[in-house]
Design a protein around this motif. Structure first.
Motif: not given
Length: 411
Positions: A263-278, A371-377
């Motif tokens: 996430g980037d607070t300047r772009t106001h967006r949040m991407q989810v990357i799973r196994d290397g793919q968005q 989501v899983l407990t232990g996922d990085p944000v």
């Protein structure tokens, strides 16, 4: 070299020597040579024959068995977690018995070479244990084992709890947290009793975050699919000031797929990357940038728990008991990723929240379900940095060099 000494020439002597005498001379010289090359073997045979006891091994000196015990006979205040062992020199152990005051025998194992016996179950607190048994010396004679010792009666027993459960699956940034019921003074002794086994092998380290809490984290994020076994063999371990561990605790769990939120607070967006793919790119409203008390912190957060409905209050900012859907906690300073219909119009355009990441309820549900407990944000772009003071799972706010310095075994 031996054959060079037998090169006798009759020509150099100046007169003929009878063949019989030549034969005797050669025989004498050859005899000396043969004796020289074979004297070691003869001596060894002679020595081993005279020194070998009945049934003993060749070359073993005759001696009575010498038995020692750990703890030594008469020892008191022995920690039940300390090793208990019988050893023998110049002999072999035949049998060992270690019994408590009720006559119950402690389980143990004789080593394959019969030179030692080791207890394989823990002892009790405040009890006297008695050794008995026999060993046979290299002289063929029996030697009796005897003696007793007493375990400590602790002032207090300290219990421990783990944040990971058997059979559970966690995210790639999941730390292992071991929390004690009271202050630990002898941190090195406790850390010696802790083990983490991973497949594939993963570099990691324990770090003491307080007198009652020690965490283990890998140097880098876990590889997806890693299996982890953690054991705290703290029963009977002296923790300092007359306190001892109450019981062991273990857990076996696994690491799931790789999922990283960026996430980037300047772009106001949040991407989810799973196994290397968005797999998602959500519009977000982060915390209000102009207020240090509301800004979303930059840094590596870790998902800690989630709620279908979470009631939130912040009297400082004038709201109490506001129910929000699909809430995922990412720190202990009040930061969540959750749905909020009231900010949908500014999501992706402006930061107006009180530190949380606001999504539309539909997007929040989609994120919540995966989501899983232990996922990085991983958040970037804000004016405030996440730090150790921001909660129990702030392990990734430390550099690896600083993290390893907090191990009691590195002091």
């Amino acid at each position: 070299m031996g054959r060079r000494g037998t090169d006798v020439s009759t020509q150099s002597i100046g007169r003929r020597i009878p063949a019989a005498l030549i034969g005797l001379g050669l025989a004498a010289v050859l005899g000396l040579t043969g004796c020289s090359s074979g004297s070691d073997a003869t001596a060894t045979t002679s020595t081993s024959t005279s020194a070998r006891p009945a049934g003993g091994a060749e070359g073993v000196a005759v001696a009575p068995a010498k038995l020692t015990t750990q703890p030594t006979a008469g020892a008191t205040d022995v920690a039940p977690g300390d090793p208990v062992k019988v050893s023998v020199v110049d002999g072999e152990i035949q049998n060992v018995s270690l019994s408590n005051p009720d006559g119950k025998q402690v389980a143990g194992q004789i080593a394959a070479d019969k030179h030692s016996w080791t207890a394989t179950e823990p002892l009790g607190y405040g009890k006297t244990y008695t050794f008995s048994g026999t060993a046979t010396g290299t002289d063929g004679k029996p030697a009796a084992l005897s003696g007793s010792f007493t375990t400590v009666t602790p002032k207090r027993q300290i219990s421990a709890s783990l944040n990971v459960g058997d059979g559970q699956t966690y995210g790639i940034a999941m730390p292992i947290a071991l929390t004690f019921s009271s202050k630990v003074t002898d941190k090195a002794a406790v850390e010696h009793a802790l083990t983490v086994e991973t497949t594939p092998k993963t570099e990691g380290s324990w770090a003491w975050l307080s007198d009652t809490q020690v965490h283990w984290r890998p140097k880098e994020y876990f590889q997806p699919g890693t299996t982890v076994k953690v054991a705290a063999h703290v029963y009977g371990v002296k923790m300092g000031d007359g306190t001892y561990g109450k019981s062991d605790i273990t857990s076996a769990f696994s690491i799931g797929r790789s999922q990283i939120v960026k996430g980037d607070t300047r772009t106001h967006r949040m991407q989810v990357i799973r196994d290397g793919q968005q797999i998602a790119d959500y519009p977000v409203s982060y915390g209000l940038d102009s207020d240090p008390g509301r800004v979303t912190h930059s840094g590596i957060h870790v998902t800690m728990e989630k709620y279908t409905i979470k009631s939130m209050s912040n009297p400082r900012y004038g709201y109490t008991d506001v129910n929000v859907p699909w809430a995922v906690r990412i720190s202990n300073n009040g930061e969540f990723i959750h749905g909020l219909a009231g900010t949908v119009s500014v999501q992706g355009k402006a930061n107006v929240s009180h530190g949380c990441l606001n999504l539309s309820p539909a997007n929040a549900k989609q994120y919540y379900d995966g989501v899983l407990t232990g996922d990085p944000v991983e958040i970037i772009g804000s004016t405030q940095q996440l730090g150790p003071e921001d909660g129990d799972y702030a392990d990734w706010t430390y550099s690896w060099a600083d993290w390893t310095k907090m191990s009691a075994l590195n002091h």
